[in-house]
Structures are given as structure tokens and as C-alpha cells.
Design a protein around this motif. Structure first.
Motif, PDB file in Angstrom:
ATOM      1  N   GLN A 198       0.831  -1.194   0.000  1.00 43.42           N
ATOM      2  CA  GLN A 198       0.000   0.000   0.000  1.00 43.42           C
ATOM      3  C   GLN A 198       0.870   1.251   0.000  1.00 43.42           C
ATOM      4  OE1 GLN A 198      -2.391  -0.626   3.512  1.00 43.42           O
ATOM      5  NE2 GLN A 198      -4.078  -1.465   2.328  1.00 43.42           N
ATOM      6  N   PHE A 199       0.434   2.268  -0.704  1.00 42.21           N
ATOM      7  CA  PHE A 199       1.158   3.535  -0.730  1.00 42.21           C
ATOM      8  C   PHE A 199       0.733   4.350   0.499  1.00 42.21           C
ATOM      9  CE2 PHE A 199       2.905   4.326  -5.217  1.00 42.21           C
ATOM     10  CZ  PHE A 199       3.225   2.994  -5.368  1.00 42.21           C
ATOM     11  N   ILE A 200       1.378   4.058   1.606  1.00 42.91           N
ATOM     12  CA  ILE A 200       1.089   4.720   2.876  1.00 42.91           C
ATOM     13  C   ILE A 200       2.412   5.211   3.477  1.00 42.91           C
ATOM     14  CG2 ILE A 200      -1.044   3.474   3.377  1.00 42.91           C
ATOM     15  CD1 ILE A 200       0.551   1.488   5.021  1.00 42.91           C
ATOM     16  N   PRO A 201       2.362   6.183   4.398  1.00 45.34           N
ATOM     17  CA  PRO A 201       3.608   6.740   4.945  1.00 45.34           C
ATOM     18  C   PRO A 201       4.536   5.694   5.548  1.00 45.34           C
ATOM     19  CG  PRO A 201       1.765   8.163   5.497  1.00 45.34           C
ATOM     20  CD  PRO A 201       1.171   6.935   4.850  1.00 45.34           C
TER      21      PRO A 201
ATOM     22  N   GLY B 133      -2.680   3.962  -2.896  1.00 45.39           N
ATOM     23  CA  GLY B 133      -3.180   4.275  -1.570  1.00 45.39           C
ATOM     24  C   GLY B 133      -3.087   5.753  -1.257  1.00 45.39           C
ATOM     25  N   GLN B 134      -2.943   6.059   0.011  1.00 43.54           N
ATOM     26  CA  GLN B 134      -2.949   7.442   0.489  1.00 43.54           C
ATOM     27  C   GLN B 134      -1.903   8.318  -0.199  1.00 43.54           C
ATOM     28  OE1 GLN B 134      -2.232   7.641   4.699  1.00 43.54           O
ATOM     29  NE2 GLN B 134      -2.087   9.859   4.766  1.00 43.54           N
ATOM     30  N   GLU B 135      -0.738   7.753  -0.507  1.00 47.07           N
ATOM     31  CA  GLU B 135       0.368   8.512  -1.058  1.00 47.07           C
ATOM     32  C   GLU B 135       0.403   8.518  -2.592  1.00 47.07           C
ATOM     33  OE1 GLU B 135       3.477   9.698   1.405  1.00 47.07           O
ATOM     34  OE2 GLU B 135       1.374  10.204   1.733  1.00 47.07           O
ATOM     35  N   THR B 136      -0.600   7.983  -3.243  1.00 45.80           N
ATOM     36  CA  THR B 136      -0.589   7.864  -4.705  1.00 45.80           C
ATOM     37  C   THR B 136      -0.383   9.213  -5.385  1.00 45.80           C
ATOM     38  OG1 THR B 136      -1.946   5.859  -4.744  1.00 45.80           O
ATOM     39  CG2 THR B 136      -1.968   7.221  -6.723  1.00 45.80           C
ATOM     40  N   SER B 137      -1.153  10.217  -5.003  1.00 45.28           N
ATOM     41  CA  SER B 137      -1.056  11.527  -5.658  1.00 45.28           C
ATOM     42  C   SER B 137       0.322  12.145  -5.466  1.00 45.28           C
ATOM     43  CB  SER B 137      -2.132  12.471  -5.111  1.00 45.28           C
ATOM     44  OG  SER B 137      -3.416  11.979  -5.394  1.00 45.28           O
ATOM     45  N   ARG B 138       0.862  11.990  -4.282  1.00 49.05           N
ATOM     46  CA  ARG B 138       2.184  12.553  -4.002  1.00 49.05           C
ATOM     47  C   ARG B 138       3.265  11.899  -4.853  1.00 49.05           C
ATOM     48  NH1 ARG B 138       5.342  11.887   1.750  1.00 49.05           N
ATOM     49  NH2 ARG B 138       7.148  13.195   1.276  1.00 49.05           N
ATOM     50  N   ILE B 139       3.239  10.587  -4.950  1.00 47.00           N
ATOM     51  CA  ILE B 139       4.244   9.875  -5.746  1.00 47.00           C
ATOM     52  C   ILE B 139       4.070  10.184  -7.225  1.00 47.00           C
ATOM     53  CG2 ILE B 139       5.162   7.611  -6.355  1.00 47.00           C
ATOM     54  CD1 ILE B 139       5.680   8.591  -3.441  1.00 47.00           C
ATOM     55  N   ARG B 140       2.828  10.276  -7.668  1.00 46.36           N
ATOM     56  CA  ARG B 140       2.581  10.614  -9.069  1.00 46.36           C
ATOM     57  C   ARG B 140       3.131  12.003  -9.395  1.00 46.36           C
ATOM     58  NH1 ARG B 140      -2.666   9.297  -9.463  1.00 46.36           N
ATOM     59  NH2 ARG B 140      -2.181   7.247 -10.339  1.00 46.36           N
ATOM     60  N   ALA B 141       2.979  12.948  -8.465  1.00 42.63           N
ATOM     61  CA  ALA B 141       3.506  14.299  -8.676  1.00 42.63           C
ATOM     62  C   ALA B 141       5.036  14.292  -8.728  1.00 42.63           C
ATOM     63  CB  ALA B 141       3.012  15.229  -7.564  1.00 42.63           C
TER      64      ALA B 141
END
Length: 381
Positions: free
Chosen positions: A202-205, A232-240
């Protein structure tokens, strides 16, 4: 001993399946009294929208009358076991188990408060939601006669967070379904191909995926393919991050079926664990660490008290680095790459893999239970 596994536990989680199967493989009789309300929900924090949340709550509440009715008609038993996620289950079953003079054990596994507030930082510690969640979990922990987590470090963390007595919380490892994640090793030379580094989860902290991206950027001049599987939660951040500075050799798949993970692990040369810096990240050993060990693949993960509990038993192929350190991760990948590229396939983690299968996890639970057999229902509490 006869145990009733009761509630809305999530059979989609390996933790639940391993505990259930391990108990049976250790000769204990297990009766299941279950309502499946979590089917299709992989990441509970990603349930979006008021209607989705209300629908899930309605399913949860509607399941309890039937579960209680079924429980009251079960044969005599020695223990009620509540498994993940049992925050509401343990509160519901407490008085009915008390009426039957049966103690309740709760496999907390994941603290809702610690996950939502400290690790994922979805609310501040003083937010009313945080305070309500802490109070609910405090009450649930005291509703159970005994509780346990997945590691000793995690158990101590729970005791500190909720003011439990030292040693009040036990520990039973997550383990691995070895029949699904074993890889037959051969002595054939490694195929000629670019080195492949795999992360899944999961894309979580807790996982610290941003550190993996930064490490890949530091090694962008090397012939290394980086595979990310998850969302997961961090998807948008990693995509950016990837949109701002693309990494052509980083390949991102948002989903892989559970049964397909072994194929991804088989193709990988190096597998990655977790790199987050939270207290929770220091206290847990996630499913994939056990799975990678069972699959006998080199593993790089953050150093922590939890992982050292596992590694003290034998020296498998696990490389530990400081948490939240992309430079250390890049250096370790490069170091492991030199080893992988120059050697034949060989057995890795073989001794440890035998200690984390379902029978071993069931034996851990049984040992904990035997050590706590003196706990009884106090009808004056």
C-alpha cells in the motif's frame, strides 16, 4: 481446548488466515462464527464518501444480531478469539462471552488510533476524531481479557499509548503462507538482464515510497529497473514526484492479484521492505517481509527493533539501512547488485523460513495462550 473465532474479521488479510490455520494445525479445535463485511475492501482508510462509510457501518451493525444469536447457540468452549479488525467486535461480544463465563482474547494487530493519527496523520492528536478514536480503543482493550500484537516492539507501543501494564500485551508474528510464496531455488546462473528491484504494498507513509523514488533517481545512470506495485494514500504525491522528474526505468503498476505476487518476486533480483520514519514503522514487520523471506529473495528494509526480533534467530539475506534515507538505500541497492550479478542463485533465508509458516505461528499463539491460561472471567469487574 475449544476456541471460537468470532466476529467480522477480514479473511482477505494473511494475518487472519495464518492465525486461523495455525491454530488448527496445532491441534486446537476452532469454531468459526463469522460475518464477512470486508469483501473487496483492501485499504480501509481509502473508503471515500459519506454514503460508502454509512453503507459499511450499516453492514457492520446489521451483522451483529445474527452473530450474537449464532454465538449463544454454540457448544461450550474455552475461549473467544476476536481477530482483525476487531475494535467493535470485542466491545459487542464482551458481555455475551461474560454471560457464558468465557474469556475473550483480542488480536489487535493494528491499532486504529496509531495508524490514523500517528502514522498516516489524517487528524491532529487534539482533533475530536482523534480523541474519540483513542477513547474507543482504550475501552476495547479493557473489554478483552487478554490482547496481543504482531511483535514485542509493537506490543510495548500499544501498552505505552493506552496505559496498559508492562507485559500485558502479548506478541505473535504475522508469518507467511509458505505454500503460496515458496520458490524452488536452482543452481543455474542468473539470466542476463538488467537488475530488477521490486517494491509492492500500500502507498502509505509507513512504507516511505518517496525514499524509494529518490534512491532510484540517485541510481538513474545505472541499468536498474525499478518496479512499484500498489496504490493508496500517497498515490497523488508519488505521481507528482514522477511527473516533475520522470524516471524512465521506474515502472508503476497500481494493482497485482495476490496470487500473482509470487511471479513478481520470482522475477526480481532485490526486494524492498519499508522505509518510513514513524513510530509504527519501527514496531511492525509487514506481510511482505515474511513473504520475501519465504520466497528466498534478498531483502532491503529499514532497521528497527521489530525486524531485529525476527533476525536474531539466524542471519538471513536481509540488509538493514537507516529509516528515511534514500542515499543509504541507493548505496545498499548498488552493493547488493554487485553481489547478485556475480553469483549463482542460492538458498536464502532457508532456516528462518521454517519458523514463520502457519504451524509456527499457531505454535506461537498456543505458547502465549498456555502462558496466560490463568486468566479467568471476573464477574465482579
Amino acid at each position: 481446548m475449544k476456541i471460537v473465532l468470532w466476529g467480522t474479521y477480514d479473511t482477505g488479510k494473511p494475518r487472519v488466515r495464518l492465525l486461523r490455520d495455525g491454530i488448527r494445525k496445532n491441534g486446537l479445535e476452532l469454531i468459526e462464527c463469522h460475518a464477512n463485511v470486508w469483501d473487496g475492501i483492501e485499504d480501509k482508510s481509502q473508503i471515500k464518501g459519506i454514503f460508502s462509510k454509512l453503507g459499511l457501518m450499516a453492514r457492520l451493525l446489521c451483522s451483529y444480531p445474527q452473530l450474537i444469536w449464532r454465538y449463544l447457540h454454540l457448544p461450550a468452549h474455552d475461549l473467544v478469539l476476536v481477530s482483525y479488525p476487531g475494535l467493535f467486535d470485542v466491545l459487542v461480544i464482551r458481555c455475551f462471552a461474560w454471560l457464558r463465563r468465557v474469556p475473550v482474547a483480542w488480536d489487535v494487530f493494528i491499532s486504529a488510533y496509531d495508524t490514523v493519527i500517528d502514522d498516516r496523520r489524517m487528524f491532529g492528536a487534539r482533533h475530536p476524531v482523534a480523541q474519540a478514536l483513542w477513547g474507543l480503543e482504550w475501552l476495547a482493550l479493557r473489554a478483552a481479557n487478554r490482547v496481543f500484537m504482531d511483535t514485542k516492539a509493537h506490543a510495548k507501543r500499544l501498552e505505552t499509548l493506552f496505559h496498559l501494564h508492562e507485559g500485558e500485551c502479548g506478541a505473535v508474528w504475522v508469518g507467511v503462507e509458505t505454500e503460496k510464496f515458496s520458490i524452488a531455488q536452482t543452481l543455474l546462473p542468473r539470466p542476463l538482464k538488467p537488475l530488477q528491484v521490486l517494491f509492492y504494498g500500500q502507498f502509505i507513509p509507513l512504507h516511505g515510497i518517496e525514499h524509494i523514488v529518490e534512491a532510484a533517481r540517485l541510481l538513474s545512470h545505472e541499468e536498474i529497473d525499478w518496479i512499484l506495485i500498489g496504490k493508496g494514500q500517497e498515490t497523488s504525491r508519488i505521481r507528482a514526484m514522477l511527473a516533475e522528474q520522470p524516471l524512465p526505468r521506474m515502472h508503476w503498476h497500481e494493482w497485482a492479484d495476490y496470487q500473482d505476487l509470487i511471479n513478481w518476486i520470482r522475477q526480481a533480483d532485490i526486494c524492498l521492505g519499508i522505509f518510513g520514519t514513524s513510530e509504527k514503522a519501527a514496531n511492525v514487520i509487514p506481510n511482505k517481509v515474511f513473504q520475501i523471506i519465504a520466497a528466498q529473495k534478498p531483502l532491503i528494509t529499514r532497521d528497527s527493533p521489530a525486524i531485529r526480533e525476527l533476525l536474531q534467530h539466524c542471519p538471513p539475506c536481509v540488509s538493514l539501512i537507516p529509516a528515511g534515507n534514500p542515499r543509504a538505500l541507493a548505496d545498499m541497492v548498488q552493493q547488493q547488485a554487485d553481489i547478485v550479478m556475480s553469483r549463482k542463485e542460492s538458498s536464502c533465508h532457508s532456516d528462518l523460513a521454517k519458523k514463520i509458516d502457519a504451524p509456527a505461528i499457531g505454535a506461537q499463539f498456543h505458547a502465549w495462550l498456555v502462558g496466560k491460561q490463568n486468566f479467568k472471567i471476573d464477574h465482579d469487574d
